[in-house]
Enzyme design. Structure first.
Site: not given
Length: 269
Positions: A69, A116, A221
């Site tokens: 992402h 992910d 992230s």
């Protein structure tokens, strides 16, 4: 009688106080400079400069692991910066690379961030130094951390839900939350899959820290979740707000993807 202006001023002072007491990711502390030589800053062009957007970590020479992402539509001019502690100060240890190849997991789901995991091949091999090096990652058959076991992560992500970003690398120690709890409807429900670990740190009452909960946040992230010094997870998604008691950080379990990682790195060599 208190005027509307007085109320607004008081609110502004309160917000500033919250920001000034931020210690790290959400809680946490500043890392010792270059004590985590595997950390990568994925940066996006912002005018003539580069701006930190996501984290990553070095798993082999020329290879960085991160989250899908972070780069869902491709590199788009992003750079990968290694050997950095301060995002703004000039550091002789810094090495900057173009993204030669990006491999996003083909089964990534935007609806719940399942699978992910992404691999970046740098434009050139890096120069190994005290500030740039690899971290071991857990492979299939390895032991992932269980409920309440201590794990840690690091990043340059937001220190609060107002988007305040630190200049220097932060780190935080947390505890794994049980998968059963994270699957509860008041936590993540069906969005939480077998490919995920969730973790945070709750300050017990009475709490003398400025944050009740310590957690990763926006901008962290793609960074690593470490267990006994080994990367076992990738910082993924814990909800729209950080630091919520029922929204621990979510991390992709790396050991579930050994075959995919090996096939990508072998086919690219």
């Amino acid at each position: 009688m208190v005027s509307e202006k007085d109320v607004l001023v008081a609110a502004a002072v309160f917000v500033v106080a919250l920001i000034s007491h931020s210690e790290g990711i959400i809680g946490g502390r500043e890392a010792t400079p270059h004590s985590r030589p595997y950390m990568a800053s994925i940066q996006v062009p912002a005018g003539e400069d580069l701006k930190h957007e996501c984290g990553g970590f070095v798993i082999a020479n020329q290879w960085v692991m991160t989250a899908v992402h972070c780069l869902p539509t491709g590199p788009n001019g992003r750079k990968v910066v290694l050997g950095v502690h301060s995002l703004s100060e000039p550091e002789e240890t810094k090495q900057t690379f173009d993204i030669l190849e990006l491999y996003n997991h083909p089964n990534f789901s935007m609806s719940n961030y399942d699978n992910d995991i992404a691999l970046i091949k740098l434009s050139l091999p890096f120069n190994t130094s005290g500030a740039v090096g690899t971290v071991e990652y857990l492979r299939a058959g390895g032991t992932n951390p269980g409920t309440d076991e201590e794990v840690e992560t690091a990043g340059w992500g937001s220190t609060d839900n107002l988007g305040s970003r630190p200049d220097k690398l932060k780190e935080v120690v947390m505890e794994v939350v049980s998968s059963t709890r994270c699957r509860r409807s008041d936590y993540f429900g069906r969005k939480f899959t077998d490919n995920m670990i969730c973790a945070h740190k709750i300050c017990p009452d009475p709490c003398d820290k400025p944050h009740k909960k310590e957690d990763s946040c926006d901008g962290d992230s793609g960074g690593p979740l470490l267990y006994n010094g080994v990367a076992v997870g990738i910082t993924s998604n814990g909800g729209k707000k950080c630091g919520q008691l029922k929204k621990p950080g979510i991390y992709t379990i790396i050991s579930h993807y050994t075959a995919w990682i090996d096939s990508i790195m072998a086919s690219s060599s």
